[in-house]
Scaffold this active site. Structure first.
Site, PDB file in Angstrom:
ATOM      1  N   GLN A 118       0.934  -1.149  -0.287  1.00 18.42           N
ATOM      2  CA  GLN A 118       0.027   0.084   0.307  1.00 18.42           C
ATOM      3  C   GLN A 118       0.927   1.314   0.064  1.00 18.42           C
ATOM      4  OE1 GLN A 118      -3.681  -0.996   3.179  1.00 18.42           O
ATOM      5  NE2 GLN A 118      -1.312  -1.667   3.494  1.00 18.42           N
ATOM      6  N   ASP A 121       6.017   4.354  -1.130  1.00 23.24           N
ATOM      7  CA  ASP A 121       7.364   5.042  -1.122  1.00 23.24           C
ATOM      8  C   ASP A 121       8.910   4.152  -1.593  1.00 23.24           C
ATOM      9  OD1 ASP A 121       7.508   3.512   2.419  1.00 23.24           O
ATOM     10  OD2 ASP A 121       8.139   2.612   0.383  1.00 23.24           O
ATOM     11  N   HIS A 146      -1.221   1.555  -4.207  1.00 22.93           N
ATOM     12  CA  HIS A 146      -1.755   2.645  -4.320  1.00 22.93           C
ATOM     13  C   HIS A 146      -0.882   3.907  -4.780  1.00 22.93           C
ATOM     14  CE1 HIS A 146      -3.590   1.996  -0.613  1.00 22.93           C
ATOM     15  NE2 HIS A 146      -4.444   1.901  -1.460  1.00 22.93           N
ATOM     16  N   CYS A 154      -1.102  13.480 -15.446  1.00 20.89           N
ATOM     17  CA  CYS A 154      -1.653  14.884 -15.232  1.00 20.89           C
ATOM     18  C   CYS A 154      -3.135  14.821 -14.939  1.00 20.89           C
ATOM     19  CB  CYS A 154      -2.088  14.982 -17.299  1.00 20.89           C
ATOM     20  SG  CYS A 154      -2.864  16.102 -17.451  1.00 20.89           S
ATOM     21  N   CYS A 157      -5.305  14.779 -18.344  1.00 20.93           N
ATOM     22  CA  CYS A 157      -5.394  13.710 -19.684  1.00 20.93           C
ATOM     23  C   CYS A 157      -4.850  12.601 -19.081  1.00 20.93           C
ATOM     24  CB  CYS A 157      -5.110  14.244 -20.881  1.00 20.93           C
ATOM     25  SG  CYS A 157      -2.840  14.110 -20.700  1.00 20.93           S
ATOM     26  N   GLY A 218       2.816  -4.935   9.297  1.00 24.20           N
ATOM     27  CA  GLY A 218       2.828  -2.899   9.485  1.00 24.20           C
ATOM     28  C   GLY A 218       1.747  -2.239   8.814  1.00 24.20           C
ATOM     29  N   SER A 220      -2.579  -1.180   9.117  1.00 28.10           N
ATOM     30  CA  SER A 220      -3.572  -1.299  10.173  1.00 28.10           C
ATOM     31  C   SER A 220      -5.030  -1.964   9.354  1.00 28.10           C
ATOM     32  CB  SER A 220      -4.329   0.416  10.383  1.00 28.10           C
ATOM     33  OG  SER A 220      -4.567   0.946   9.881  1.00 28.10           O
ATOM     34  N   GLU A 246       1.004  -3.803  16.976  1.00 28.61           N
ATOM     35  CA  GLU A 246      -0.144  -3.088  17.790  1.00 28.61           C
ATOM     36  C   GLU A 246      -1.193  -4.481  17.032  1.00 28.61           C
ATOM     37  OE1 GLU A 246       1.467  -0.546  19.384  1.00 28.61           O
ATOM     38  OE2 GLU A 246      -1.175  -0.985  19.728  1.00 28.61           O
ATOM     39  N   ALA A 262       8.499  -4.930  12.215  1.00 27.71           N
ATOM     40  CA  ALA A 262       8.526  -5.687  10.831  1.00 27.71           C
ATOM     41  C   ALA A 262      10.325  -6.122  11.263  1.00 27.71           C
ATOM     42  CB  ALA A 262       8.234  -4.660   9.648  1.00 27.71           C
TER      43      ALA A 262
END
Ligand code: BV8
Ligand code: ZN
Length: 277
Positions: A118, A121, A146, A154, A157, A218, A220, A246, A262
């Site tokens: 997701q 980076d 993502h 653009c 377009c 990693g 949620s 968590e 991780a």
């Protein structure tokens, strides 16, 4: 390390070692140890904005300069980050290699690993290229469902373009524009309320359906449709291993939950580093 954690790590490691087809879903947490702020954790804010306020087409239409300022800040921050031990362990695991010989001692089966992220980076791709080395010009790259912080497109377009090193966000007039039609460029990421690329989604969900195991690291598990991937693996008889310090909404459904970062867990889970049994 607690006895329970040791037991969970050993169970997760055995489950993954025996899986022939593995799908991996990662979220912002796998990049936290590289210094990239997560979305909903302590560092997940930018000034006083939440991601959901800025990562939308409406926010861009309302104030493109502010949205570009956020993305330019993230681009410059991430460009100073490097993949961590979690990215590296996953990249090595994802390189095609013979799994353990079959129970009958027959020829080892090749494990297939599909990494779905997701994150925008680019750290998984960098780790994959480092793991593959120069000899492999086209290593197995992750599915960036993502999109990517380091590509623009653009806003009218759709023409794609590589991201410039810096963006002058001082005025709307100085924001980057499309060479073809002159409309504003935007980061090539999928915003809330926008559809993911159909081809990428199809590949991710086909891997999830076929997987013996889904490793979820990693995240949620709040953002859909990505969060449905491990559910699809479970529905098709596969197992789910979660790595997250968590508890998440997925935890109660997971076959094993490893409550660890991780960067500590993946080198042990995926390569048996430092596992004390
Ligand atoms: C769509 C790119 C339809 C931009 C992002 C079904 C049910 C409910 C809601 C919906 C649904 N279907 C659609 C929705 C709406 C929405 C959604 O899911 N909203 C949520 C908030 C409820 N989904 C969408 O809008 C999606 N689009 O479905 O379109 C459609 C169809 C046809 C036509 C038109 C429309 C698009 C979603 C994509 C949004 N873009 N990113 C950008 O990055 O700027 S999402 C964004 O959140 C990031 O990609 C991020 O990765 C992602 C998820 O967050 P996480 O990665 O999980 O990060 P988070 O901070 O939340 O959690 C970090 C975790 O790591 C924590 O659990 C923490 O404990 C853990 N952690 C911390 N440190 C570590 C660690 N773990 C391990 N090690 C550590 N060291
Ligand atoms: Zn254009």
């Amino acid at each position: 390390m607690s006895g329970d954690l040791q037991k969970e790590i050993a169970r997760a490691r055995d489950l993954l070692a025996g899986a022939r087809r593995v799908v991996v879903l990662t979220g912002a947490g796998i990049s936290a140890e590289s210094g990239v702020p997560t979305f909903r954790g302590g560092g997940g804010l930018w000034r006083s904005f939440r991601a959901e306020d800025l990562a939308t087409p409406q926010a861009f239409a309302r104030d493109p300069r502010l949205v570009w300022e956020w993305y330019a800040w993230r681009r410059s921050l991430v460009s100073r980050c490097v993949p961590n031990a979690g990215h590296a362990a996953l990249a090595r695991f994802a390189l095609e290699r013979p799994a353990a010989p079959g129970a009958s001692g027959g020829a080892p089966s090749i494990r297939t690993v599909t990494v779905v992220t997701q994150n925008v980076d680019g750290l998984h791709e960098r780790a994959a290229r480092e793991a593959a080395g120069a000899s492999d010009p086209a290593p197995a790259l992750p599915l960036e469902i993502h999109g990517s912080l380091f590509r623009d497109r653009c806003s009218r377009c759709g023409r794609g373009s590589p991201a410039p090193a810096t963006v002058d966000t001082s005025r709307v007039e100085t924001l980057p524009r499309c060479a073809s039609c002159g409309a504003l460029l935007r980061p090539a990421v999928i915003w809330f309320g926008e559809a993911l690329e159909a081809g990428v989604v199809a590949r991710a969900f086909s891997a999830a359906r076929a997987a013996d195991a889904c490793l979820v690291v990693g995240t949620s598990t709040l953002v859909h449709p990505a969060a449905s991937l491990p559910i699809v693996t479970l529905e098709h008889g596969g197992s789910v291993v979660e790595v997250n310090p968590e508890v998440t909404p997925l935890s109660e459904l997971a076959s094993v939950s490893v409550r660890q970062n991780a960067g500590d867990a993946l080198p042990v889970l995926l390569a048996g580093e430092g596992l004390r049994v």
